[in-house]
Write a protein that holds these residues in place. Structure first.
Motif, mmCIF file in Angstrom:
data_model
loop_
_atom_site.group_PDB
_atom_site.id
_atom_site.type_symbol
_atom_site.label_atom_id
_atom_site.label_comp_id
_atom_site.label_asym_id
_atom_site.label_seq_id
_atom_site.Cartn_x
_atom_site.Cartn_y
_atom_site.Cartn_z
ATOM 1 N N GLY A 200 0.805 -1.213 0.000
ATOM 2 C CA GLY A 200 0.000 0.000 0.000
ATOM 3 C C GLY A 200 0.836 1.259 0.000
ATOM 4 N N ALA A 201 2.073 1.152 0.504
ATOM 5 C CA ALA A 201 3.011 2.282 0.478
ATOM 6 C C ALA A 201 3.882 2.262 -0.769
ATOM 7 C CB ALA A 201 3.887 2.252 1.728
ATOM 8 N N GLY A 202 3.479 1.458 -1.763
ATOM 9 C CA GLY A 202 4.183 1.449 -3.036
ATOM 10 C C GLY A 202 5.391 0.553 -3.094
ATOM 11 N N GLY A 203 5.642 -0.269 -2.061
ATOM 12 C CA GLY A 203 6.860 -1.049 -2.012
ATOM 13 C C GLY A 203 6.682 -2.511 -2.350
ATOM 14 N N LEU A 204 7.799 -3.231 -2.305
ATOM 15 C CA LEU A 204 7.841 -4.664 -2.547
ATOM 16 C C LEU A 204 8.188 -5.389 -1.252
ATOM 17 C CD1 LEU A 204 9.887 -4.875 -5.883
ATOM 18 C CD2 LEU A 204 7.400 -4.723 -5.598
ATOM 19 N N VAL A 205 7.650 -6.590 -1.107
ATOM 20 C CA VAL A 205 7.895 -7.450 0.055
ATOM 21 C C VAL A 205 8.891 -8.523 -0.360
ATOM 22 C CG1 VAL A 205 6.841 -9.044 1.706
ATOM 23 C CG2 VAL A 205 5.570 -7.019 0.924
ATOM 24 N N VAL A 206 10.087 -8.518 0.250
ATOM 25 C CA VAL A 206 11.161 -9.413 -0.181
ATOM 26 C C VAL A 206 11.777 -10.093 1.043
ATOM 27 C CG1 VAL A 206 13.320 -9.621 -1.470
ATOM 28 C CG2 VAL A 206 11.652 -7.848 -2.113
ATOM 29 N N PRO A 207 11.390 -11.345 1.364
ATOM 30 C CA PRO A 207 12.057 -12.056 2.455
ATOM 31 C C PRO A 207 13.563 -12.095 2.235
ATOM 32 C CG PRO A 207 10.076 -13.224 1.810
ATOM 33 C CD PRO A 207 10.280 -12.134 0.787
ATOM 34 N N ALA A 208 14.313 -11.791 3.303
ATOM 35 C CA ALA A 208 15.773 -11.698 3.219
ATOM 36 C C ALA A 208 16.418 -12.943 3.813
ATOM 37 C CB ALA A 208 16.261 -10.457 3.967
ATOM 38 N N HIS A 209 17.565 -13.325 3.231
ATOM 39 C CA HIS A 209 18.352 -14.483 3.697
ATOM 40 C C HIS A 209 17.467 -15.534 4.386
ATOM 41 C CE1 HIS A 209 18.168 -12.281 7.536
ATOM 42 N NE2 HIS A 209 18.860 -11.284 7.001
ATOM 43 N N PRO A 210 16.545 -16.162 3.638
ATOM 44 C CA PRO A 210 15.511 -16.990 4.272
ATOM 45 C C PRO A 210 16.023 -18.209 5.005
ATOM 46 C CG PRO A 210 15.443 -17.207 1.875
ATOM 47 C CD PRO A 210 16.361 -16.076 2.181
ATOM 48 N N HIS A 211 17.242 -18.647 4.742
ATOM 49 C CA HIS A 211 17.775 -19.814 5.450
ATOM 50 C C HIS A 211 19.030 -19.465 6.248
ATOM 51 C CE1 HIS A 211 15.037 -22.878 3.940
ATOM 52 N NE2 HIS A 211 15.011 -22.172 2.826
#
Length: 534
Positions: A308-319
């Motif tokens: 909603g704030a115009g951004g992307l959701v990117v999980p970081a270093h997932p393991h």
């Protein structure tokens, strides 16, 4: 975070026990002013907290020290209430805690800290005024300035809260001492924040290089924003994303550091107890809360707030192997995933394998058309020297060097990952009729139609090898010339390969295991149409 990849800057807090450094979040119990020891003083600020150079010291101060012990198994956050009367110009805090020795294999004490103002501590962060995790032993806020990690603004009367978050607690508990100093006087005017522009000059439609996971002195980094920007330019980057742990204080810290050659996006590394996730390219000043676990079923709400704030959701270093770093929320709300974080390590290899399995699942024929897939990203997660900004970097095909165009390119998967700006790739697939698809795109052809996959590499190190990977696995391995430049072509059909992606790897250093990455691409999808090639 990069704890094991670079030495942690010395400070009085316990050393990090993990790969990616200083962390946030954990459990605690409460304490009120009624149990505090109290002192009044006119002393100047201690330990770096308080009025900065060149500003008159307020004429009166009130100091209180709160002491307590958090037992093992405490709740995730404790909020120490502080009643702020009218006339306070500055709110300053310092803290210490006990670090008793523990047996091998047992976690010791680590305590993080932050601040909420009179608007309260409710989820969503309306009262949020800053977070330093375990990176600082003191901080201050006032109308015209604040310690990095904290937000300047008026110190209004009411009940403020110091947030304590014991990251780990020794079996005998975590004794702490928090000292609060309220300084009275006239407040200076609050500064008007200046945020980065949403567009840089750029080169029109082109490949742009960026690093979307960086830390400065506004969280647990040791580079100033100016030093981060200089390192980005030295690394040949076109864009960066401000991604401090659990704070937006750096959003207004880039004035004078952007330019025609460098786009600066604003975001956050949302650092929960069940994994870290990047908010990439959000509206300046938008704070995303982190105070929840996967079991709380709240992540979707905050992922939607990022978008909603115009951004992307990117999980970081997932393991990642550090406590609280491994991603536990699933990927249904993600827009991309960081499969390469800093220098290549075994947990990146695990993240890559998981991502590739998800790609194979996304091309299953369910009768509903192409499935949803997550693009891969790579970022440096650089905190301090010798961490290399831009190692790795995500190279994005975008219509312009603008926030909107860069995020659109990342979201679409029109990108590859490279270890440096010296390495460039061109990758795509072409059928017999001349139809072409590039990285992140789809080529639709008859199931048996011949398709030529072509990878062009320049700037790789000597000894690198190309691997072409499909939903079936690695189907072509080819060494590059010693010059590090070369072209690899391979023929297939949509029936044989639902997608093809390319890897460029260094020579192996461990027998039986592939070498570290020099570059990798997002896939080109080969969609099998009905009928046969005529």
């Amino acid at each position: 975070m990069n704890g094991d990849r670079a030495p942690r800057t010395p400070n009085p807090l316990p050393p990090a026990t993990t790969r990616r450094g200083l962390l946030t979040g954990a459990s605690a119990t409460g304490l009120t002013w009624a149990t505090a020891s109290t002192a009044h003083a006119d002393d100047p600020p201690e330990n770096g907290a308080g009025t900065g150079a060149g500003t008159d010291v307020p004429h009166r101060a009130r100091t209180r020290t709160l002491r307590g012990t958090l037992p093992a198994g405490s709740p995730d956050y404790v909020y120490l209430p502080v009643d702020v009367p009218p006339g306070v110009a500055e709110f300053a805090v310092s803290y210490t805690y006990g670090r008793p020795p523990v047996p091998p294999g047992v976690q010791g004490n680590a305590l993080d800290i932050g601040l909420f103002d009179e608007r309260g501590t409710a989820l969503g962060g309306r009262g949020f005024r800053g977070w330093s995790g375990g990176a600082r032993t003191s901080f201050f806020v006032r109308a015209d300035a604040a310690t990095p990690g904290y937000l300047p603004g008026p110190v209004r009367p009411g009940t403020w809260h110091i947030a304590l978050a014991p990251y780990t607690v020794a079996p005998e508990g975590l004794p702490y001492e928090v000292t609060v100093t309220l300084r009275f006087g006239e407040s200076a005017p609050a500064p008007v924040p200046v945020h980065p522009p949403e567009r840089a000059k750029g080169r029109g439609r082109a490949w742009y290089r960026g690093d979307c996971h960086l830390h400065s002195t506004h969280s647990d980094g040791r580079r100033t924003p100016a030093e981060v920007a200089a390192a980005a330019r030295a690394a040949g980057l076109d864009f960066i994303n401000s991604s401090e742990h659990n704070t937006t204080s750096a959003h207004a810290a880039w004035e004078g550091l952007w330019g025609d050659d460098l786009l600066i996006l604003t975001g956050e590394e949302i650092t929960t107890r069940n994994g870290h996730v990047l908010a990439v390219g959000t509206d300046p000043g938008v704070f995303i809360d982190w105070r929840y676990r996967a079991r709380d079923q709240r992540f979707g709400r905050y992922a939607r707030r990022v978008r909603g704030a115009g951004g992307l959701v990117v999980p970081a270093h997932p393991h990642a192997t550090c406590i609280g770093c491994s991603w536990k929320f699933g990927f249904a709300e993600a827009d991309a995933v960081e499969v390469w974080n800093g220098p290549w390590t075994p947990d990146d290899e695990v993240a890559l394998a998981e991502w590739d399995s998800a790609l194979a699942a996304s091309v299953r024929d369910t009768g509903g058309g192409p499935g949803r897939w997550l693009p891969a990203m790579g970022n440096s997660d650089a905190h301090r020297e010798p961490d290399r900004v831009g190692h790795p970097q995500t190279v994005v095909l975008a219509d312009a060097l603008s926030r909107r165009a860069i995020l659109a390119g990342i979201r679409a998967g029109r990108s590859y990952i490279a270890e440096s700006a010296g390495l460039a790739l061109s990758f795509g697939a072409t059928d017999g009729r001349g139809r072409h698809a590039g990285i992140g795109e789809r080529l639709r052809a008859a199931a048996d139609a011949p398709v030529t996959v072509r990878l062009e590499v320049s700037g790789a190190a000597a000894g690198c090898t190309v691997r072409l990977v499909t939903d079936q696995g690695v189907l072509l391995t080819s060494p590059l010339p010693g010059s590090g430049a070369g072209v690899v072509e391979w023929r297939t059909t949509p029936a044989h390969a639902a997608y093809v992606r390319a890897e460029v790897r260094h020579a192996p250093t461990v027998p039986g295991l592939p070498g570290a990455f020099a570059a990798l691409t997002n896939p080109v999808f080969l969609d099998a149409g009905t009928g046969t090639e005529s």
